[in-house]
Motif scaffolding. Structure first.
Motif, short mmCIF file in Angstrom:
data_model
loop_
_atom_site.label_atom_id
_atom_site.label_comp_id
_atom_site.label_asym_id
_atom_site.label_seq_id
_atom_site.Cartn_x
_atom_site.Cartn_y
_atom_site.Cartn_z
N ASP A 86 0.93 -1.61 -0.04
CA ASP A 86 0.29 0.02 0.22
C ASP A 86 1.35 0.89 -0.31
O ASP A 86 2.25 1.17 0.23
CB ASP A 86 -1.18 -0.49 1.09
CG ASP A 86 -0.12 0.03 2.37
OD1 ASP A 86 1.40 0.09 2.65
OD2 ASP A 86 -0.96 -0.42 3.72
N GLY A 87 0.36 2.92 0.08
CA GLY A 87 1.24 3.57 0.08
C GLY A 87 0.99 4.09 -1.20
O GLY A 87 0.91 3.55 -2.75
N GLU A 88 2.22 5.03 -1.51
CA GLU A 88 2.42 5.59 -3.16
C GLU A 88 3.41 4.90 -3.62
O GLU A 88 3.88 4.05 -5.30
CB GLU A 88 3.15 6.80 -3.11
CG GLU A 88 2.22 7.75 -1.92
CD GLU A 88 3.76 9.13 -1.83
OE1 GLU A 88 4.86 9.15 -2.80
OE2 GLU A 88 2.94 10.27 -1.53
N SER A 89 4.69 3.90 -2.74
CA SER A 89 5.15 2.79 -4.18
C SER A 89 4.51 1.15 -3.74
O SER A 89 5.36 0.94 -3.48
CB SER A 89 7.21 2.77 -2.71
OG SER A 89 6.25 2.72 -1.21
#
Length: 106
Positions: free
Chosen positions: A41-44
């Protein structure tokens, strides 16, 4: 994994050491080709994970890959094989190995 099965501070008999060594080898062989973990999960998302570690030899920080968790699915298959086998407690079991005694001279 070997030291988890056989701690150095405890004395074990030869038979127990052989069997614990086999268990440690099975665990290693079933988990040696793990893949590198990725972010979920997240931006990366789907990028590989790394951790930063200090190298005492090179006196620099290095990025080490983070691997996925161990897979213990092989244990259930082994236990099913053992429990489903025809075992007679009154019959002698021959557990012999083709190995050299490395620890003690003959």
């Amino acid at each position: 994994m070997y030291l988890k099965c056989l701690p150095k501070r405890t004395h074990f008999g030869y038979d127990l050491m052989v069997h614990a060594s086999i268990l440690a080898a099975l665990d290693h062989n079933n988990n040696v080709n793990k893949e590198q973990a990725v972010y979920q999960d997240g931006e990366s998302v789907d990028e590989p994970k790394f951790k930063i570690a200090w190298s005492k030899v090179h006196k620099t920080f290095r990025a080490k890959p983070v691997m996925t968790e161990k897979d213990y699915s092989y244990m259930t298959a082994m236990m099913e094989d053992v429990l489903s086998s025809d075992y007679d407690p009154n019959q002698a079991v021959d557990i012999s190995f083709n190995q050299r005694h490395i620890m003690a001279p003959q």
